[in-house]
Design an enzyme around this catalytic site. Structure first.
Site, PDB file in Angstrom:
ATOM      1  N   PHE A  76       0.855  -1.179   0.000  1.00  0.00           N
ATOM      2  CA  PHE A  76       0.000   0.000   0.000  1.00  0.00           C
ATOM      3  C   PHE A  76       0.894   1.233   0.000  1.00  0.00           C
ATOM      4  CE2 PHE A  76      -4.655   0.524   1.313  1.00  0.00           C
ATOM      5  CZ  PHE A  76      -5.106  -0.505   0.539  1.00  0.00           C
ATOM      6  N   GLN A 102      -8.678  13.985   4.170  1.00  0.00           N
ATOM      7  CA  GLN A 102      -8.000  13.241   3.119  1.00  0.00           C
ATOM      8  C   GLN A 102      -8.858  13.164   1.862  1.00  0.00           C
ATOM      9  OE1 GLN A 102      -6.976   8.731   3.351  1.00  0.00           O
ATOM     10  NE2 GLN A 102      -5.075   9.887   3.387  1.00  0.00           N
ATOM     11  N   HIS A 160      -9.046  11.091  -1.325  1.00  0.00           N
ATOM     12  CA  HIS A 160      -8.507   9.837  -1.850  1.00  0.00           C
ATOM     13  C   HIS A 160      -8.235  10.014  -3.334  1.00  0.00           C
ATOM     14  CE1 HIS A 160      -8.005   5.620  -2.853  1.00  0.00           C
ATOM     15  NE2 HIS A 160      -8.059   5.314  -1.573  1.00  0.00           N
ATOM     16  N   LEU A 173     -15.434   4.709  -4.133  1.00  0.00           N
ATOM     17  CA  LEU A 173     -14.007   4.459  -3.904  1.00  0.00           C
ATOM     18  C   LEU A 173     -13.462   3.330  -4.772  1.00  0.00           C
ATOM     19  CD1 LEU A 173     -11.432   4.803  -2.075  1.00  0.00           C
ATOM     20  CD2 LEU A 173     -12.449   3.087  -0.585  1.00  0.00           C
ATOM     21  N   GLU A 224      -6.751   1.792  -2.984  1.00  0.00           N
ATOM     22  CA  GLU A 224      -5.328   1.973  -3.231  1.00  0.00           C
ATOM     23  C   GLU A 224      -4.666   0.625  -3.520  1.00  0.00           C
ATOM     24  OE1 GLU A 224      -3.492   4.906  -0.656  1.00  0.00           O
ATOM     25  OE2 GLU A 224      -2.060   3.369  -0.040  1.00  0.00           O
ATOM     26  N   ARG A 247      -1.101   9.510   0.131  1.00  0.00           N
ATOM     27  CA  ARG A 247      -2.319   9.872  -0.606  1.00  0.00           C
ATOM     28  C   ARG A 247      -2.400  11.368  -0.884  1.00  0.00           C
ATOM     29  NH1 ARG A 247      -6.881   6.001   2.324  1.00  0.00           N
ATOM     30  NH2 ARG A 247      -6.205   4.110   1.262  1.00  0.00           N
ATOM     31  N   HIS A 296     -12.508  11.674   1.444  1.00  0.00           N
ATOM     32  CA  HIS A 296     -12.528  10.287   1.879  1.00  0.00           C
ATOM     33  C   HIS A 296     -12.479  10.090   3.385  1.00  0.00           C
ATOM     34  CE1 HIS A 296     -11.880   6.008   1.591  1.00  0.00           C
ATOM     35  NE2 HIS A 296     -10.669   6.059   2.101  1.00  0.00           N
ATOM     36  N   ARG A 329      -3.438  10.409   6.623  1.00  0.00           N
ATOM     37  CA  ARG A 329      -3.516   8.999   7.012  1.00  0.00           C
ATOM     38  C   ARG A 329      -2.955   8.112   5.912  1.00  0.00           C
ATOM     39  NH1 ARG A 329      -6.871   4.966   5.812  1.00  0.00           N
ATOM     40  NH2 ARG A 329      -8.650   6.127   5.010  1.00  0.00           N
TER      41      ARG A 329
END
Lengths: 235, 587
Positions: free
Chosen positions: B118, B240, B242, B252, B255, B286, B353, B398
């Protein structure tokens, strides 16, 4: 213009349910059925009542009867369901209506709880995870993805007749999810609980459940596996 | 009004709430979960890619300290290092517990939990290349996690108040929280749910923005209740975006797609992340990826008729990998983008997000308030965990896969702490009838209000204000305009109309109450975003483009009274490792 017909029932004012008609301009867009409901609630009548949450087909809130077929409003595009500009939205059949499109799901959840939907393993847990091969894990594919939307059980005539005694396709799919899990050691106990004329054997293989499952799952097949396990155990 | 009493009441039936509830009910305490939806409909269900944790499956030498380093760096150094240390070190135990409960993780050939790469992950404190640390159940990890937790709460006989909505906090004369006022949505009955420990696990509030990956129900109810009760919130400017929300729909795309080898391309088919993050490329933080995408679009290299998105290319991974590792993404892409990722790239755009900010807590989940001298004080009776809390493990940005870990670890930690506090005995003074009545004021006002504006119209106005004035890139004068618009909106939101006064399953009433919560979140976000005169993590200012450690290596704290912003120190003293000192953050 889309002719939208929505089932309405408010227990505080209505003595009987009725259908309410709305004219809706999609502006040529292929909206999802939920988008239409949201637009009607926002712009026409804030009292139209339904459940919704994720709007992407994973939370299972908005199972509805759409043009005669159960499905999730948020992932049913108009192009898939509308013919002759007519959209008829009703609550899931077979369960008591609380208000408008909201049904009382208690019976459905009770059947789910009845199969003890949690892993049982009588050996002490290791310090890390329990090992499971990819092949053994793949036995859970097509089972664990259930979102408890109730589209299947409420399309099942056997569940309509015996919602208190027939577990129904959703509950049985989960029953098999634990029977199929190599980490679960309660197979015999689970089968004993299902071994009566109603819990499993009321399934007549009509396959409405398979036809409507928005996640493409196959409860009939899972029920077939349970049936085989029960029969093998009896002999 | 009826009173119902419990040892512990958890508001919110998502991952954090159900993990906290499980801890308490397992120990035999009388525990209730109040959830406005049936618990498996909570937004945790939408989490896809996985849960990041150093369980040493993919790499037997993996070390939670490396995960900690990544998380501190990802936070742009305003994550609290004691909390990050706790999360990363306790994480493996919490993951193994979930597996023992039955969570159907994907597996490696050795039979261990499958882990995928990730963004922002490294080995050896950034020196050992890309790590694969995100534990996955295909691309349905949140669904698998949430259902497993619900199942185990059923097993342990947790009491669920499903489709009940918490309206406001009840406090006593000492300022301690003694419970909440809640409405049964089905019947309209209002009750006082009294508890020795009230845990907010109400999740995020992405619905303050017009374009979000968040569910309709993510309306910041805990933040709203907290601010109205005088509880401060921390780091609310940190939202955040995304990188990969499906263009147009906002849904969504994990990732994990990039973790499995997918990458972003602009209209020329160029893999542009190579220019912005030469090492990590598409797996940079991100915030970095989202900004790079917006720059590509602003510089005219966006895709489509309006040049307003980019594309996520996956077809080179092959059908087998896509169908086995990313089956949910294939489904979502076909449904919402009308694109089959096996054949064509998915149109994507940065989409709101996750709320990094929230109610400040310590690692035990205890809510904290800050006095005028800057001293922390624990708010008796109130706890928070999961997205609504700011403990703070995410700081200004995050990392992917850390939200599920956060909610499991701190849901569990809150439960453990409350368990021991209950054992020692919690004594809170009874709330007076006037305290209980005060908590019902908002609801009464709404029910009695005639006139006012439509919920949906006001919500649209709020969302477009946030989208336009507080997006990926921010500028002082433009934010001030946004703040003025919000100030004008406040009175209108407070006197929102409610045409439908019926009791039975009145979702119009719930939406009006949710709108007021969204407003509180939006205003807190706006005020602190304008105050933080620097760029850090997800907060990118066009007028203050650099990080300013001299003035802003700290948390922001927003107090509803007087809309005041103060600063709070970041914890730099983990107990078992050396401090990770702030460095220039590059990927």
């Amino acid at each position: 213009m889309l002719q939208v017909s929505i089932y309405r029932y408010n227990p505080e004012v209505d003595s009987a349910p009725h259908m309410q008609e709305f004219e809706f301009d999609t502006e040529g867009k292929d909206l999802m059925v939920l988008d239409v409901l949201e637009a009607i609630k926002a712009g026409h009548d804030s009292s139209v009542t339904y459940r919704r949450s994720c709007r992407e087909g994973v939370c299972g809130s908005d199972g509805l009867n759409i043009n005669g077929k159960n499905g999730l409003a948020c992932i049913t595009p108009l192009s898939e369901t509308v013919k002759n500009d007519k959209l008829v939205v009703r609550p899931l059949p077979g369960l008591p209506v609380i208000r408008d499109l909201v049904v009382d799901m208690s019976l459905f959840y009770a059947q789910y709880e009845k199969i003890q939907p949690f892993l049982k393993n009588n050996s002490p847990a290791p310090a890390i995870e329990r090992l499971q091969s990819p092949e053994d894990r793949s036995q859970l594919d097509g089972l664990y993805e259930c979102i408890l939307c109730a589209c299947c059980s409420t399309s099942c005539p056997s569940f309509w007749w015996n919602p208190d005694r027939f577990i129904g396709p959703a509950g049985l799919l989960q029953a098999y999810r634990f029977l199929a899990d190599t980490r679960d050691t309660a197979t015999d106990e689970r089968l004993s609980k299902l071994d009566d004329p109603f819990s499993v054997f009321r399934c007549h293989g009509i396959q409405n459940c398979v036809n409507v499952c928005p996640k493409g799952l196959n409860p009939t097949k899972a029920i077939g596996h349970i049936r085989t396990m029960l029969l093998n155990r009896a002999t | 009004m009826r009173t119902i009493s419990f040892d512990g009441v958890i508001v919110g039936g998502g991952g954090a709430g159900m993990r906290a509830a499980l801890q308490l009910s397992q120990s035999g305490y009388k525990t209730a979960v109040i959830s406005k939806v049936f618990p498996t409909r909570s937004h945790t269900v939408s989490a896809q890619g996985g849960i990041t944790c150093a369980i040493a499956s993919s790499d037997p030498n993996d070390d939670w300290r490396w995960h900690m380093y990544d998380t501190v760096k990802g936070s742009d150094y305003i994550g609290d290092q004691d909390a990050i240390e706790y999360m990363c070190s306790v994480g493996p135990e919490a993951i193994f517990e979930l597996e023992h409960m039955g969570l159907p993780f994907s597996r490696t050939e050795e039979g261990r939990i499958y882990q995928r790469p990730f963004g922002g992950q490294s080995k050896d404190y950034g020196k050992g290349g890309q790590a694969a640390r995100t534990c996955a159940a295909a691309d349905r990890t949140g669904h698998a996690l949430l259902h497993t937790l619900y199942q185990n709460n059923v097993k342990n006989e947790t009491v669920f108040f499903n489709e009940w909505f918490a309206v406001d906090l009840v406090k006593n004369q000492d300022g301690a929280v003694t419970g909440v006022i809640a409405i049964c949505i089905e019947t309209g009955e209002t009750v006082f749910v009294k508890s020795k420990a009230t845990v907010f696990a109400t999740g995020g509030a992405g619905r303050i923005y017009a374009s979000t990956t968040n569910a309709h129900i993510n309306t910041g109810d805990g933040i709203g209740m907290g601010l109205r009760a005088g509880v401060p919130v921390q780091d609310m400017e940190m939202w955040q975006f995304h990188p990969t929300g499906i263009y147009g729909a906002g849904t969504l795309v994990t990732e994990g797609c990039r973790g499995e080898g997918g990458y972003l391309v602009n209209k020329d088919g160029e893999r542009f992340m190579e220019r912005y993050a030469p090492n990590a490329k598409d797996l940079a933080g991100r915030d970095v990826v989202a900004r790079s995408m917006v720059l590509e679009i602003l510089e005219g290299r966006g895709c489509g008729e309006h040049g307003d998105h980019v594309k996520l290319k996956l077809d080179h991974l092959g059908e087998d990998v896509l169908e086995s590792r990313l089956p949910g993404i294939c489904e979502l892409s076909r449904t919402f983008a009308h694109v089959d990722p096996v054949k064509e790239p998915i149109p994507v755009v940065p989409t709101c997000h996750y709320m990094m900010g929230g109610i400040p807590t310590n690692v035990n989940g205890q809510a904290i308030t800050v006095d005028d001298q800057g001293n922390d004080h624990i708010i008796p009776g109130l706890y928070a965990c999961g997205e609504v809390a700011c403990v703070s493990v995410h700081g200004a940005n995050r990392l992917g896969g850390n939200s599920l870990l956060d909610l499991v670890v701190f849901g569990r930690a809150s439960g453990l702490f409350i368990e021991s506090a209950l054992r020692d005995g919690i004594e809170l003074r009874e709330s007076a009838q006037s305290d209980i009545d005060a908590a019902g004021d908002r609801l009464r006002h709404l029910n009695e209000n005639s006139g006012g504006e439509n919920v949906a119209e006001l919500r649209r106005e709020l969302q477009s204000t946030m989208q336009n004035h507080f997006g990926v890139f921010r500028r002082g004068d433009f934010m001030q305009e946004g703040i003025a618009k919000l100030a004008e909106l406040r009175g209108r939101v407070e006197s929102v109309s409610l045409d439908d006064k019926s009791d039975a399953f009145n979702t119009a009433r719930i939406e009006a109450l949710e709108l007021q919560n969204l407003f509180e979140v939006a205003e807190a976000t706006a005020v602190v975003a304008e105050a933080r005169n620097e760029s850090r993590g997800a907060h990118a200012r066009e007028d203050f483009t650099e990080r300013d450690d001299e003035n802003w290596l700290c948390h922001s704290v927003y107090h509803s009274e007087g809309k005041k912003v103060s600063k709070r120190g970041v914890n730099f003293t983990p107990s078992t490792v050396e401090t990770f000192e702030p460095q220039i953050r590059s990927y």
